[in-house]
Design an enzyme around this catalytic site. Structure first.
Site, short mmCIF file in Angstrom:
data_model
loop_
_atom_site.label_atom_id
_atom_site.label_comp_id
_atom_site.label_asym_id
_atom_site.label_seq_id
_atom_site.Cartn_x
_atom_site.Cartn_y
_atom_site.Cartn_z
N GLY A 168 0.84 -1.19 0.00
CA GLY A 168 0.00 0.00 0.00
C GLY A 168 0.88 1.24 0.00
O GLY A 168 0.60 2.23 -0.68
N TYR A 226 9.51 2.69 1.77
CA TYR A 226 10.27 1.44 1.91
C TYR A 226 11.69 1.58 1.36
O TYR A 226 12.30 0.60 0.97
CB TYR A 226 9.53 0.29 1.21
CG TYR A 226 8.45 -0.35 2.06
CD1 TYR A 226 8.77 -0.98 3.26
CD2 TYR A 226 7.12 -0.35 1.65
CE1 TYR A 226 7.79 -1.58 4.03
CE2 TYR A 226 6.13 -0.95 2.42
CZ TYR A 226 6.48 -1.57 3.62
OH TYR A 226 5.51 -2.17 4.38
N HIS A 237 9.34 3.43 6.73
CA HIS A 237 9.40 2.02 7.14
C HIS A 237 10.83 1.49 7.11
O HIS A 237 11.21 0.64 7.92
CB HIS A 237 8.57 1.14 6.19
CG HIS A 237 7.09 1.22 6.41
ND1 HIS A 237 6.52 1.40 7.64
CD2 HIS A 237 6.05 1.10 5.53
CE1 HIS A 237 5.20 1.41 7.52
NE2 HIS A 237 4.90 1.24 6.26
C1 FMN Z 1 -3.99 -6.20 7.43
C2 FMN Z 1 -3.31 -5.32 6.45
C3 FMN Z 1 -2.03 -4.88 6.72
C4 FMN Z 1 -1.35 -4.10 5.79
N1 FMN Z 1 -0.07 -3.72 6.06
C5 FMN Z 1 0.61 -3.01 5.15
C6 FMN Z 1 1.96 -2.65 5.40
O1 FMN Z 1 2.55 -2.98 6.42
N2 FMN Z 1 2.62 -1.95 4.44
C7 FMN Z 1 2.00 -1.56 3.28
O2 FMN Z 1 2.64 -0.93 2.45
N3 FMN Z 1 0.71 -1.88 3.03
C8 FMN Z 1 0.01 -2.61 3.92
N4 FMN Z 1 -1.29 -2.96 3.66
C9 FMN Z 1 -1.87 -2.60 2.35
C10 FMN Z 1 -1.80 -3.73 1.33
O3 FMN Z 1 -0.51 -4.27 1.21
C11 FMN Z 1 -2.29 -3.22 -0.02
O4 FMN Z 1 -3.64 -2.90 0.10
C12 FMN Z 1 -2.10 -4.25 -1.10
O5 FMN Z 1 -0.76 -4.50 -1.35
C13 FMN Z 1 -2.73 -3.77 -2.39
O6 FMN Z 1 -3.51 -4.75 -2.90
P1 FMN Z 1 -5.08 -4.83 -2.67
O7 FMN Z 1 -5.62 -3.45 -2.60
O8 FMN Z 1 -5.53 -5.60 -3.84
O9 FMN Z 1 -5.26 -5.56 -1.36
C14 FMN Z 1 -1.99 -3.73 4.58
C15 FMN Z 1 -3.28 -4.16 4.32
C16 FMN Z 1 -3.94 -4.94 5.23
C17 FMN Z 1 -5.35 -5.39 4.93
#
Ligand code: FMN
Length: 232
Positions: free
Chosen positions: A162, A168, A174
């Site tokens: 995200g 990163y 991070h």
């Molecule tokens: C439980 C949870 C924890 C997450 N932790 C992080 C994180 O530590 N770092 C980050 O960049 N994104 C984090 N995210 C975001 C996801 O990585 C991001 O939404 C995903 O890579 C994008 O794909 P999607 O929207 O299809 O899920 C988190 C999302 C969830 C649901």
């Protein structure tokens, strides 16, 4: 440091690829990446098996029910029971199925959205249960790293985040993602003897335009082409 490898099977044949995927939404961008990758890898002549962990409703927690027969009944010692089940062939059916896929594979792709800078629990659970003592490493015979029991196979992670890339980066909020993921690349994958390819990263994947999504799919396909060239 970027390492790109061209991977050839020793006998010159196509690759057996196990694609381990963890995303709860079939309409997600991650699912589109996975669909494209499997289609593309098959079109190139590779064999691909998919472990879609959410689709399979994979049990993510290592516990007593992983063992059809117990070595020790009065208290539960996970390593002891894994070692025993490796010798006796008494893992639960779902673990045996995944182990057979690992044995068959030359190359393992672990694809997931980053959760708290690590694997989603369902994928971590796959590792806890499938990369078991006696199967992926042996603590008694000291079979790890150079002697890891999965030596000869290769692995790569495909990760979306995200957060944007600068979060990163070295000095970012991070910190350097390669360093943060070392507990997987080194302490897990190399520990069991796998040769590790550079992680394919897609930053800022939570909010992408359609155009960027298409560009990222193309970039992923190009990465796969560098790993599994057609001119083998
Ligand atoms: C439980 C949870 C924890 C997450 N932790 C992080 C994180 O530590 N770092 C980050 O960049 N994104 C984090 N995210 C975001 C996801 O990585 C991001 O939404 C995903 O890579 C994008 O794909 P999607 O929207 O299809 O899920 C988190 C999302 C969830 C649901």
């Amino acid at each position: 440091m970027t390492k790109y490898y061209k991977i050839k099977k020793i006998d010159g044949g196509n690759m057996n690829i196990l694609y381990i995927f963890a995303h709860p939404e079939p309409k997600s961008f991650n699912s589109s990446m996975k669909e494209m990758a499997i289609r593309h890898l098959k079109e190139q002549g590779n064999e691909v098996k998919l472990s879609d962990l959410h689709g399979m409703r994979f049990k993510p927690v290592l516990d007593q029910s992983d063992f059809l027969q117990r070595r020790k009944n009065d208290s539960f010692n996970a390593f002891l029971e894994q070692m025993n089940a490796s010798i006796e062939g008494t893992f639960s059916e779902d673990i045996i199925t995944e182990m057979e896929k690992v044995k068959w594979a030359d190359f393992l792709i672990f694809h997931f959205p980053i959760y708290f800078t690590g694997m989603p629990a369902i994928m971590k659970g796959w590792i806890d249960r499938v990369f078991s003592a006696g199967f992926a490493f042996n603590p008694i015979k000291q079979n790890f790293y150079e002697e890891g029991l999965l030596k000869g196979k290769k692995a790569m992670m495909v990760i979306t985040t995200g957060a944007e890339e600068e979060w990163y980066s070295k000095g970012g909020k991070h910190g350097d993602i390669e360093e943060l993921l070392r507990y997987i690349t080194h302490c897990t994958f190399e520990y069991v003897g796998l040769e590790v390819m550079d992680t394919h990263l897609t930053f800022g994947a939570g909010k992408m335009s359609e155009q960027r999504g298409n560009e990222e799919l193309k970039r992923y396909q190009e990465r796969l082409n560098t790993l599994f060239p057609q001119d083998r």
